[in-house]
Motif scaffolding. Structure first.
Motif, PDB file in Angstrom:
ATOM      1  N   THR A   7       0.839  -1.194   0.000  1.00  0.00           N
ATOM      2  CA  THR A   7       0.000   0.000   0.000  1.00  0.00           C
ATOM      3  C   THR A   7       0.875   1.245   0.000  1.00  0.00           C
ATOM      4  O   THR A   7       1.891   1.296   0.688  1.00  0.00           O
ATOM      5  N   TYR A   9       0.486   5.828  -0.362  1.00  0.00           N
ATOM      6  CA  TYR A   9      -0.437   6.900   0.007  1.00  0.00           C
ATOM      7  C   TYR A   9      -0.220   8.124  -0.869  1.00  0.00           C
ATOM      8  O   TYR A   9       0.909   8.465  -1.219  1.00  0.00           O
ATOM      9  N   LYS A  10      -1.330   8.789  -1.183  1.00  0.00           N
ATOM     10  CA  LYS A  10      -1.303  10.030  -1.957  1.00  0.00           C
ATOM     11  C   LYS A  10      -2.013  11.094  -1.153  1.00  0.00           C
ATOM     12  O   LYS A  10      -3.132  10.878  -0.665  1.00  0.00           O
ATOM     13  N   LEU A  40       3.855   9.213  -4.826  1.00  0.00           N
ATOM     14  CA  LEU A  40       3.230   8.470  -3.733  1.00  0.00           C
ATOM     15  C   LEU A  40       4.257   8.326  -2.614  1.00  0.00           C
ATOM     16  O   LEU A  40       5.454   8.520  -2.831  1.00  0.00           O
ATOM     17  N   ALA A  43       3.832   4.351   4.044  1.00  0.00           N
ATOM     18  CA  ALA A  43       3.346   4.774   5.356  1.00  0.00           C
ATOM     19  C   ALA A  43       4.467   5.426   6.155  1.00  0.00           C
ATOM     20  O   ALA A  43       4.267   6.441   6.817  1.00  0.00           O
ATOM     21  N   LEU A  46       5.111   9.063   4.810  1.00  0.00           N
ATOM     22  CA  LEU A  46       3.974   9.961   4.657  1.00  0.00           C
ATOM     23  C   LEU A  46       4.063  11.231   5.499  1.00  0.00           C
ATOM     24  O   LEU A  46       3.856  12.333   4.988  1.00  0.00           O
ATOM     25  N   VAL A  62      -5.993  12.019   2.516  1.00  0.00           N
ATOM     26  CA  VAL A  62      -5.012  10.968   2.258  1.00  0.00           C
ATOM     27  C   VAL A  62      -5.754   9.779   1.657  1.00  0.00           C
ATOM     28  O   VAL A  62      -6.765   9.331   2.202  1.00  0.00           O
ATOM     29  N   ALA A  64      -5.303   5.797   0.463  1.00  0.00           N
ATOM     30  CA  ALA A  64      -4.502   4.576   0.518  1.00  0.00           C
ATOM     31  C   ALA A  64      -4.693   3.839  -0.801  1.00  0.00           C
ATOM     32  O   ALA A  64      -5.820   3.646  -1.252  1.00  0.00           O
ATOM     33  N   TYR A 100      -9.771   6.184   2.093  1.00  0.00           N
ATOM     34  CA  TYR A 100      -9.375   7.587   2.055  1.00  0.00           C
ATOM     35  C   TYR A 100     -10.169   8.364   3.091  1.00  0.00           C
ATOM     36  O   TYR A 100     -11.210   7.928   3.559  1.00  0.00           O
ATOM     37  N   LEU A 113      -3.144   6.991   9.094  1.00  0.00           N
ATOM     38  CA  LEU A 113      -3.476   6.347   7.831  1.00  0.00           C
ATOM     39  C   LEU A 113      -4.978   6.143   7.733  1.00  0.00           C
ATOM     40  O   LEU A 113      -5.626   5.812   8.724  1.00  0.00           O
TER      41      LEU A 113
END
Length: 117
Positions: A7, A9-10, A40, A43, A46, A62, A64, A100, A113
């Motif tokens: 995974t 994150y953006k 991206l 975790a 981030l 955020v 995922a 998200y 997260l």
């Protein structure tokens, strides 16, 4: 490599998140479009990403992202401090977003997260 997370994150503005939800995909923020890929973070990366690139901004979200759903469009490339970051060389489809929500921080200041509903 099997030690890479599944995974990523953006971080998105509220407007970008709304566009992703409404359109079913996200072509990228201005910096993504300029660089030719969607940035991206893992975790572990981030919180530093948010602190460095989104300082002072509010109304952030955020997302995922399931990297397996994106296949070969994801490349792990060296960036900040020699770390490998996931970069997406395609539009981000909503179907690859597994959770998200609004950007929230824990008591220690770290970014929480998003959790799938």
């Amino acid at each position: 490599m099997t030690d890479r997370p599944a995974t990523a994150y953006k971080v998105l503005t509220a407007e970008q998140m709304a566009a992703l939800e409404a359109g079913g995909s996200f072509a990228g923020a201005p910096v993504d479009l300029a660089d030719g890929y969607i940035h991206l973070s893992t975790a572990a990366q981030l919180t530093v990403t948010v602190d460095k690139h989104f300082a002072g901004q509010s109304d952030l979200h955020v997302a995922a992202i399931d990297l397996a759903a994106l296949g070969s469009a994801v490349r792990w490339e060296e960036s900040r401090g020699g770390q490998l970051f996931p970069h997406l060389y395609a539009a981000l489809p909503l179907v690859a977003v597994i959770a998200y929500g609004p950007l929230e921080r824990g008591q220690d200041g770290s970014v929480r997260l998003p959790v799938a509903a």
